[in-house]
Design a protein around this motif. Structure first.
Motif, short mmCIF file in Angstrom:
data_model
loop_
_atom_site.label_atom_id
_atom_site.label_comp_id
_atom_site.label_asym_id
_atom_site.label_seq_id
_atom_site.Cartn_x
_atom_site.Cartn_y
_atom_site.Cartn_z
N ILE A 15 0.86 -1.18 0.00
CA ILE A 15 0.00 0.00 0.00
C ILE A 15 0.89 1.23 0.00
CG2 ILE A 15 -1.75 1.32 1.26
CD1 ILE A 15 -2.67 -1.33 2.53
N SER A 17 0.72 5.13 0.55
CA SER A 17 -0.23 6.03 1.20
C SER A 17 0.50 7.28 1.68
CB SER A 17 -0.89 5.33 2.37
OG SER A 17 0.03 5.14 3.43
N CYS A 21 -3.61 10.03 5.75
CA CYS A 21 -4.77 9.55 4.99
C CYS A 21 -5.54 8.50 5.78
CB CYS A 21 -4.32 8.98 3.65
SG CYS A 21 -5.67 8.33 2.67
N SER A 24 -6.31 5.24 3.86
CA SER A 24 -5.19 4.31 3.80
C SER A 24 -5.15 3.44 5.05
CB SER A 24 -3.86 5.08 3.68
OG SER A 24 -3.82 5.79 2.47
N GLU A 28 -5.63 -0.61 5.23
CA GLU A 28 -4.61 -1.39 5.94
C GLU A 28 -5.24 -2.25 7.03
OE1 GLU A 28 -0.64 -0.75 8.73
OE2 GLU A 28 -1.45 0.96 7.63
N GLU A 42 4.57 5.07 3.38
CA GLU A 42 3.96 6.39 3.54
C GLU A 42 4.83 7.39 2.78
OE1 GLU A 42 3.47 6.76 7.80
OE2 GLU A 42 1.53 5.76 7.68
N LEU A 65 -4.53 8.60 -3.22
CA LEU A 65 -3.98 7.49 -2.44
C LEU A 65 -5.03 7.02 -1.45
CD1 LEU A 65 -0.43 8.93 -1.78
CD2 LEU A 65 -1.05 7.14 -3.40
N PRO A 66 -4.99 5.77 -1.06
CA PRO A 66 -3.92 4.80 -1.21
C PRO A 66 -3.92 4.14 -2.59
CG PRO A 66 -5.74 3.78 -0.04
CD PRO A 66 -6.11 5.23 -0.26
N ASN A 77 -7.52 2.12 -5.54
CA ASN A 77 -7.55 2.78 -4.23
C ASN A 77 -8.55 2.09 -3.31
OD1 ASN A 77 -10.06 3.72 -5.06
ND2 ASN A 77 -9.46 5.85 -5.17
N GLU A 78 -8.98 2.79 -2.27
CA GLU A 78 -9.86 2.16 -1.28
C GLU A 78 -11.19 1.73 -1.87
OE1 GLU A 78 -11.24 6.32 -1.35
OE2 GLU A 78 -9.22 5.49 -1.20
#
Length: 105
Positions: A15, A17, A21, A24, A28, A42, A65-66, A77-78
């Protein structure tokens, strides 16, 4: 692009990120909740973070991001990760990538 490829090589889940964020951290937590092995970079805390962000753009990542890679493949991304989870496709993808192990008793 080479920098990203080096960072994701031989890692089941990566990931990218930023430390501030919250999405992120949510992604995770979701992936770790399955017992998955993952690596988080990061970008605001590593020296070549801006270079990595440019490389992600070159790979076609045009979202916030992520940036999530599973099995060395860019998932997104998410939103894409959550969509996979809702469709019951996230865990099989994590298993296929070697991030988690399933066994029969």
């Amino acid at each position: 692009m080479d920098a990203v490829n080096v960072m994701i090589r031989e890692k089941p889940v990566v990931i990218f990120s930023k430390s501030s964020c919250c999405m992120s951290h949510s992604v995770e937590s979701l992936i770790r909740g399955f017992g998955a092995s993952l690596t988080v970079y990061e970008l605001d805390r590593i020296t070549n973070g801006q270079q990595i962000e440019r490389a992600l753009l070159q790979l076609g990542f045009r979202q916030n991001l992520p940036a999530v890679f599973i099995g060395q493949q860019l998932v997104g991304n998410e939103r894409q990760v959550m969509s996979l989870h809702v469709q019951n496709q996230l865990v099989p993808l994590l298993i296929q990538a070697g991030a988690i192990w399933m066994w029969n008793k």
